[in-house]
Motif scaffolding. Structure first.
Motif, PDB file in Angstrom:
ATOM      1  N   SER A 106     -26.700 -13.600 -31.591  1.00 41.08           N
ATOM      2  CA  SER A 106     -26.331 -14.040 -32.750  1.00 41.08           C
ATOM      3  C   SER A 106     -25.280 -12.992 -33.413  1.00 41.08           C
ATOM      4  O   SER A 106     -25.109 -11.987 -33.288  1.00 41.08           O
ATOM      5  N   THR A 136     -24.435 -18.852 -34.065  1.00 42.16           N
ATOM      6  CA  THR A 136     -24.183 -18.725 -35.379  1.00 42.16           C
ATOM      7  C   THR A 136     -25.444 -19.113 -36.365  1.00 42.16           C
ATOM      8  O   THR A 136     -25.253 -18.384 -37.559  1.00 42.16           O
ATOM      9  N   ARG A 157     -22.228 -18.852 -42.361  1.00 46.29           N
ATOM     10  CA  ARG A 157     -22.270 -18.323 -40.707  1.00 46.29           C
ATOM     11  C   ARG A 157     -21.131 -18.849 -39.745  1.00 46.29           C
ATOM     12  O   ARG A 157     -20.800 -18.137 -38.939  1.00 46.29           O
ATOM     13  N   TYR A 158     -20.682 -19.931 -39.879  1.00 40.28           N
ATOM     14  CA  TYR A 158     -19.373 -20.236 -39.214  1.00 40.28           C
ATOM     15  C   TYR A 158     -18.256 -19.407 -39.380  1.00 40.28           C
ATOM     16  O   TYR A 158     -17.308 -19.152 -38.772  1.00 40.28           O
ATOM     17  N   GLY A 161     -18.706 -16.135 -37.705  1.00 40.08           N
ATOM     18  CA  GLY A 161     -18.615 -16.605 -36.397  1.00 40.08           C
ATOM     19  C   GLY A 161     -17.193 -16.674 -36.152  1.00 40.08           C
ATOM     20  O   GLY A 161     -16.598 -16.087 -35.118  1.00 40.08           O
TER      21      GLY A 161
END
Length: 451
Positions: A106, A136, A157-158, A161
């Motif tokens: 992750s 992610t 989170r993206y 990422g």
């Protein structure tokens, strides 16, 4: 363009991956998961069946998601205890020759600089057979284990990422020019410093000076997997992944998903065959249909509906404790379960999915003879499926049955490979392509930009 299906085995370095309770089956040996001998047998069985990759999922936390407690996760071995996937990949390298070895990591669990170093090292040691499943997502406890107070919001989170990918691409693809390694004993020059560069990344979340400390590995960037069903997840896959893990409940839904992904790939400037759609599936094989159904019934008696509901509760953030196995999902009044029920309606016989049907969320199970299984896989392939992400209800039995009985039938029909192609994992999966990511991939833009 690949003309055969990719075969991917979907496992986890834990006592039970997807069919919760199955570890109680006397014929199941995944209670041996902490031993190298067990995983050597699994890996070598897959290599005997010409599988492309052994893929390890991973989790980094255990939430109190079922009845406001996490006790059931320990009692039933629901992704707990969980051992490290990357370490297991390293241990399996000398015991395999061709099999791709993929691990999940992750973007919140490891800094991109240290992760890039680890991935490059594994790619070197394996001769270019390493894949990375870009994660992610996560759970509340996983976020808490890495310094966050609660679950990092989905879109954030993206965003993390995207910057994470930029950093690792700069390290893998841009920090070392081709020809930087000299290794000239006569001149006493090992590496040419003029061709090794700091990346001096300064972004919203990361500050990374560089240079990348490892030699460029055979693939430079490991083979890239990603799974994401949301709009943001599919868009992320279209930009970065070489294989995306999907769960379509019917060939018709695969056909729709394939068309949507083709549109996303075009928008990202990539070709239609730059990304494979790898479908989650599991199999129970018999010499007759009756034998296959009997094996399924025997294995199903060990499933634990409470444990399954607890895992789904954790994954979806919906507490299903107290729900009856035969309770229709559309009677559980939450937004999440309404979406699940709608997704699953076409996959259950009466069109009204129940709590006990929740395994469909993770894997389509096909029960039958090698011939009927091959017939169904033909339909899925024709709908756009590029490969199988095969989960196991019982280990090592599920893998061995597929390798011994289904693979020969698929080979007879020209649907899977008869031998391994030479080269790296990328070259094996995409015949005729280079070991490096092609120029349409965003990682390529970082080559030669530093001085």
């Amino acid at each position: 363009m690949r003309d055969t299906l990719v075969l991917n085995a979907f496992h986890m370095n834990t006592v039970c991956h997807m069919y919760d309770g199955g570890w109680r089956n006397p014929a199941d040996r995944q209670v041996e998961f902490a031993t190298l001998e067990f995983w050597k047998e699994v890996a070598q069985t897959l290599e005997r069946g010409f599988f492309d990759s052994l893929f390890f999922a991973d989790v980094m936390g255990t939430d109190a998601a079922y009845g406001d407690s996490w006790d059931i996760y320990a009692e039933q071995g629901i992704h707990f205890p969980m051992h490290d996937a990357a370490s297991l990949v390293a241990a399996l390298i000398p015991h395999t020759e061709h099999l791709g070895l993929t691990f999940s990591s992750s973007v919140i669990q490891d800094h991109p600089f240290s992760f890039a170093k680890r991935a490059s090292t594994l790619d070197h040691l394996s001769g270019g057979r390493v894949g990375w499943n870009i994660v992610t997502g996560g759970t509340i406890n996983a976020s808490q284990n890495f310094g966050y107070d609660s679950l990092v919001p989905h879109d954030e989170r993206y965003a993390i990422g995207e910057e994470y990918m930029e950093v690792v691409y700069k390290l893998w693809e841009g920090s070392w020019d081709e020809g930087a390694l000299v290794a000239d004993k006569t001149k006493g020059i090992y590496a040419d410093p003029s061709k090794i560069h700091k990346i001096n990344h300064r972004g919203e979340r990361y500050r990374v000076a560089g240079p990348h400390l490892t030699l460029p590995s055979p693939q430079r960037t490991p083979f890239l997997f990603q799974a994401g069903a949301s709009t943001a997840g599919r868009a992320f896959a279209s930009r970065h992944a070489e294989a995306t893990l999907v769960l379509c409940l019917t060939p018709d839904s695969m056909r729709v998903a394939y068309k949507q992904m083709q549109e996303l790939l075009a928008a990202a400037g990539r070709a239609s065959d730059d990304l494979l759609m790898v479908q989650g599936m599991s199999f129970i094989v018999g010499s007759t249909e009756e034998e296959a159904r009997r094996k399924a019934e025997e294995q199903d008696q060990y499933l634990d509906v409470d444990a399954l509901a607890a895992r789904v509760s954790r994954d979806l953030g919906v507490d299903l404790s107290g729900a009856d196995a035969d309770q229709p999902l559309d009677t559980i009044q939450t937004e999440a379960t309404q979406g699940i029920a709608k997704l699953m309606m076409e996959a259950v016989p009466d069109g009204r999915p129940k709590v006990k049907d929740l395994p469909l969320l993770y894997s389509i199970r096909i029960v039958g003879t090698p011939e009927t299984i091959a017939d169904e896989l033909t339909e899925w392939r024709d709908a756009g499926m590029g490969g199988i992400n095969m989960a196991a209800q019982m280990l090592p039995g599920t893998d061995a049955d597929f390798v011994d009985y289904v693979v020969p039938e698929l080979q007879r029909r020209g649907m899977v490979q008869h031998e391994y192609r030479p080269g790296t994992l990328r070259e094996k999966v995409f015949p005729g392509r280079d070991r490096l990511l092609n120029e349409r991939h965003p990682a390529s833009r970082y080559r030669g930009i530093f001085s």
